[in-house]
Design a protein around this motif. Sequence first.
Motif, mmCIF file in Angstrom:
data_model
loop_
_atom_site.group_PDB
_atom_site.id
_atom_site.type_symbol
_atom_site.label_atom_id
_atom_site.label_comp_id
_atom_site.label_asym_id
_atom_site.label_seq_id
_atom_site.Cartn_x
_atom_site.Cartn_y
_atom_site.Cartn_z
ATOM 1 N N THR A 288 32.212 32.928 36.973
ATOM 2 C CA THR A 288 33.101 31.982 36.297
ATOM 3 C C THR A 288 32.648 31.795 34.848
ATOM 4 N N ASP A 307 38.368 34.711 37.751
ATOM 5 C CA ASP A 307 36.948 34.348 37.747
ATOM 6 C C ASP A 307 36.224 34.643 39.058
ATOM 7 N N ASP A 308 36.953 35.196 40.063
ATOM 8 C CA ASP A 308 36.271 35.362 41.359
ATOM 9 C C ASP A 308 36.710 36.597 42.137
ATOM 10 N N PHE A 330 37.968 27.859 41.692
ATOM 11 C CA PHE A 330 37.164 27.027 42.585
ATOM 12 C C PHE A 330 35.734 27.254 42.118
HETATM 13 MN MN MN Z 1 32.965 31.111 40.383
#
Ligand code: MN
Length: 617
Positions: A288, A307-308, A330
Amino acid sequence: MVMTHAAPRTAADFDGLRITDPDLVDWVQEIAALTRPARIYVCDGSREEYGRLTSQLVAAGTLVRLDDAKRPRSFLARSEPSDVARVESRTFICSEQEADAGPTNNWAEPGVMREELREVFAGSMRGRTMYVVPFSMGPVGGPISRIGVEITDSAYVVASMRIMTRMGAAALERIEQGADWVPAVHSVGHPLVVTHGNEVVTRRDVPWPCNDTKYICHFPETREIWSYGSGYGGNALLGKKCYALRIASVLGRDEGWLAEHMLILKITGPDGRVYHLAAAFPSACGKTNLAMLRPTIPGWKVETIGDDIAWMRPGPDGRLYAINPEAGFFGVAPGTGESTNPTAIAALDHDVIFTNVALTDDGDVWWEGLTDTPPEHLTDWQGNDWTPESGTPAAHPNSRFTVRADQAPSIAPEWEDRGGVPIDAILFGGRRATNVPLIAEAYDWEHGVFIGATVSSEQTAAAEGAVGQLRRDPFAMLPFCGYNMADYWAHWLEMGETLGDGAPRIFQVNWFRRDGDGRIVWPGFGENSRVLEWALRRVNGEVAAVDAPTGRLPRPRDLNLDGLDLGQEDLDLLFEVDPDSWSSEADLTEEYFARFGDRLPAEMTDQLRALRQRLAG
Ligand code: MN
Ligand code: GTP
Ligand code: MN
């Protein structure tokens, strides 16, 4: 009043959106007959619905509404202290054959697991509302996107799914038009009506219902997900790790694409050239942060795509195209502050659900690393009084924020491009106090797959288990690969052949190397832009590199260190490749590979031999 329907329900008994797709109606009825909810509600994904659900959660004590002037429309959830992370020991891959789950997954025989699940899910939603949540992973209708339907008895999950996925009417419409969908059943395992002998007892709800017994189950052949007993994100928001990684990795294997635990970023150089990078780091190791990086070197700009998770497939031009299947972040809260990740801080201004952070006396949130000094008094993540003298963390180390992706000021305009963005380079990283240099380039795709396959990282708070212990986390996918990890490496090798010259370059990075005093030597965060710059100059063929045993290293003059206060000793340490400790690491790799038996691709053994030769040479 609690109703328990004895007679089978028809779609007309469902509140909310109307469902007509017969398969979906049948499945909802079947799950309702098993779990026996008081009411069935089909979610439309509207803002009004979100408002209603969050108000209801505030009334139930699950959410605390934050001060609306400080953080508009935002909430804090406090979980049960036992329900704060993914439960890998209770995560199962239920393939027909045990060997197809491989040595790194917990396997359960599908028939046996179905029987167990039927038992725990029987009546598990009594007294509760069963929410039907249609969702799309990826832009609705996109060529790489996929549909799922989560059934859950948690309004917290519904609210979170609205942030993390494209949820509601548009996704349901895709199903009504005939799109395939993955069924995912979730129950917190805390019915409000229970039967003791002949007595039917109604019990009061608790702020964070969950169950000590947990199951996170995946059936890769039938593409189903069943999750029981936890309300925590990674266990309960089934579009994320369960679908977009575990089930999707199997879809990718079968259909020739990749579902990866990777961030995606867009980076523009001083000359205006645009590149896209994907990077796989284990949980809580910096995805992230890197996705939202603010470069410290002049002229460079980073924008966020994801981001994931990345879903990537070869495009018509032979390059690898990636989409972010999610709609929100998240993210790990601790360590996120103005000095480390100002972009995330800006994204968290409004419309956020925080979980397990601390509450300030004036109705806002705090966590370790948000500011340099903590407030004098807080309510900690467990709801207790907290002061700096308490000696315990105010926020849980795995506390999280849930926020829509487009709230990040860094979001790239093309983040929802249906066809994805072409990937120029892939980074593999982990948390390594020793051995792994700041950056090294793989000699070729096959060597890159070897690097990915041998990633080790110190364990973090994102999963249960001892923090700090070194463990293998190949491709940062150890907890997320839905099939045999050795087959997964073979799939990556095959993808390399498909892509040929269009394949992204592969690099290994490590932001976490420590000196003799235990200090992390590389300043990290925005300064990581210096490392990305070198990688892209390599992609462009602008600079030569130094061949080293574990990969190609930057020549000292090529890494931009202008304005950085870093001594020669530190630099030497960052790029040190010690043949002795690498030989020991190679021995451990050999042991590790042996676990995969004859499923291990021969290329991996060849790569290990080549590494040893380079170390000896
Ligand atoms: Mn993350
Ligand atoms: P998941 O969301 O669990 O998959 O994790 P993630 O990979 O997104 O990790 P995240 O970016 O949230 O980082 C987790 C922790 O690593 C935070 O405490 C960060 O402060 C820390 N971190 C991230 N990047 C860096 C870095 O470049 N250097 C150092 N020293 N720490 C970092
Ligand atoms: Mn993750």
